[in-house]
Write a protein that holds these residues in place. Structure first.
Motif, mmCIF file in Angstrom:
data_model
loop_
_atom_site.group_PDB
_atom_site.id
_atom_site.type_symbol
_atom_site.label_atom_id
_atom_site.label_comp_id
_atom_site.label_asym_id
_atom_site.label_seq_id
_atom_site.Cartn_x
_atom_site.Cartn_y
_atom_site.Cartn_z
ATOM 1 N N LEU A 1 0.239 -7.170 7.576
ATOM 2 C CA LEU A 1 -0.358 -7.822 6.482
ATOM 3 C C LEU A 1 0.446 -7.776 5.190
ATOM 4 N N ASP A 2 0.853 -8.899 4.692
ATOM 5 C CA ASP A 2 1.657 -8.860 3.638
ATOM 6 C C ASP A 2 0.887 -9.205 2.285
ATOM 7 N N VAL B 1 3.533 0.262 3.493
ATOM 8 C CA VAL B 1 4.889 0.643 3.034
ATOM 9 C C VAL B 1 5.363 -0.453 2.081
ATOM 10 N N SER B 2 6.400 -0.060 1.190
ATOM 11 C CA SER B 2 6.877 -1.283 0.243
ATOM 12 C C SER B 2 7.537 -2.421 1.112
ATOM 13 N N THR B 3 7.370 -3.505 0.658
ATOM 14 C CA THR B 3 8.024 -4.578 1.434
ATOM 15 C C THR B 3 9.457 -4.480 1.846
ATOM 16 N N ARG B 4 10.285 -3.614 0.894
ATOM 17 C CA ARG B 4 11.587 -3.532 1.400
ATOM 18 C C ARG B 4 11.751 -2.556 2.496
ATOM 19 N N GLN B 5 10.846 -1.704 2.992
ATOM 20 C CA GLN B 5 10.981 -1.133 4.322
ATOM 21 C C GLN B 5 10.106 -1.489 5.605
ATOM 22 N N SER C 1 3.878 -4.623 -0.975
ATOM 23 C CA SER C 1 3.590 -3.811 -0.060
ATOM 24 C C SER C 1 3.212 -4.576 1.200
ATOM 25 N N SER C 2 3.448 -3.987 2.488
ATOM 26 C CA SER C 2 2.934 -4.472 3.657
ATOM 27 C C SER C 2 1.874 -3.537 4.493
ATOM 28 N N VAL C 3 0.841 -4.012 4.953
ATOM 29 C CA VAL C 3 0.104 -2.951 5.720
ATOM 30 C C VAL C 3 -0.003 -3.230 7.100
ATOM 31 N N VAL D 1 -3.626 4.227 5.181
ATOM 32 C CA VAL D 1 -4.716 3.610 4.154
ATOM 33 C C VAL D 1 -5.961 3.187 5.051
ATOM 34 N N PRO D 2 -6.989 2.684 4.542
ATOM 35 C CA PRO D 2 -7.877 2.224 5.348
ATOM 36 C C PRO D 2 -7.410 0.715 5.688
ATOM 37 N N ALA D 3 -7.739 0.575 7.025
ATOM 38 C CA ALA D 3 -7.332 -0.778 7.511
ATOM 39 C C ALA D 3 -8.133 -1.827 6.903
#
Length: 75
Positions: free
Chosen positions: A73-74, A51-55, A7-9, A35-37
């Motif tokens: 952030l990955d 989000v998922s890394t694919r999106q 996921s990526s934030v 989500v909380p930062a």
């Protein structure tokens, strides 16, 4: 890091940008979770979108076209 594997934030400087980004994700049918930062994201706003890394690229493009500033952030 506070992201889940695969996921990526996306973090934001303001709550306004975070809420706007959530709306954009919903309008584009991008599955984003509020989500909380994570502290290492350096954001001023306490909310973030995961989000998922694919999106990741899809959300980045959508936020860019709307002019919403963000950092990623990955996992």
């Amino acid at each position: 890091m506070s992201t889940e594997p695969g996921s990526s934030v996306f973090t934001f400087d303001t709550t306004h940008h975070a809420m706007w980004a959530e709306d954009v994700a919903r309008e584009q049918a991008i599955a984003a979770e509020v989500v909380p930062a994570p502290p290492e994201g350096g954001a001023r706003c306490g909310a973030a979108l995961r989000v998922s890394t694919r999106q990741k690229d899809e959300l980045a493009a959508a936020l860019g076209s709307e002019g919403i500033p963000y950092r990623v952030l990955d996992s």
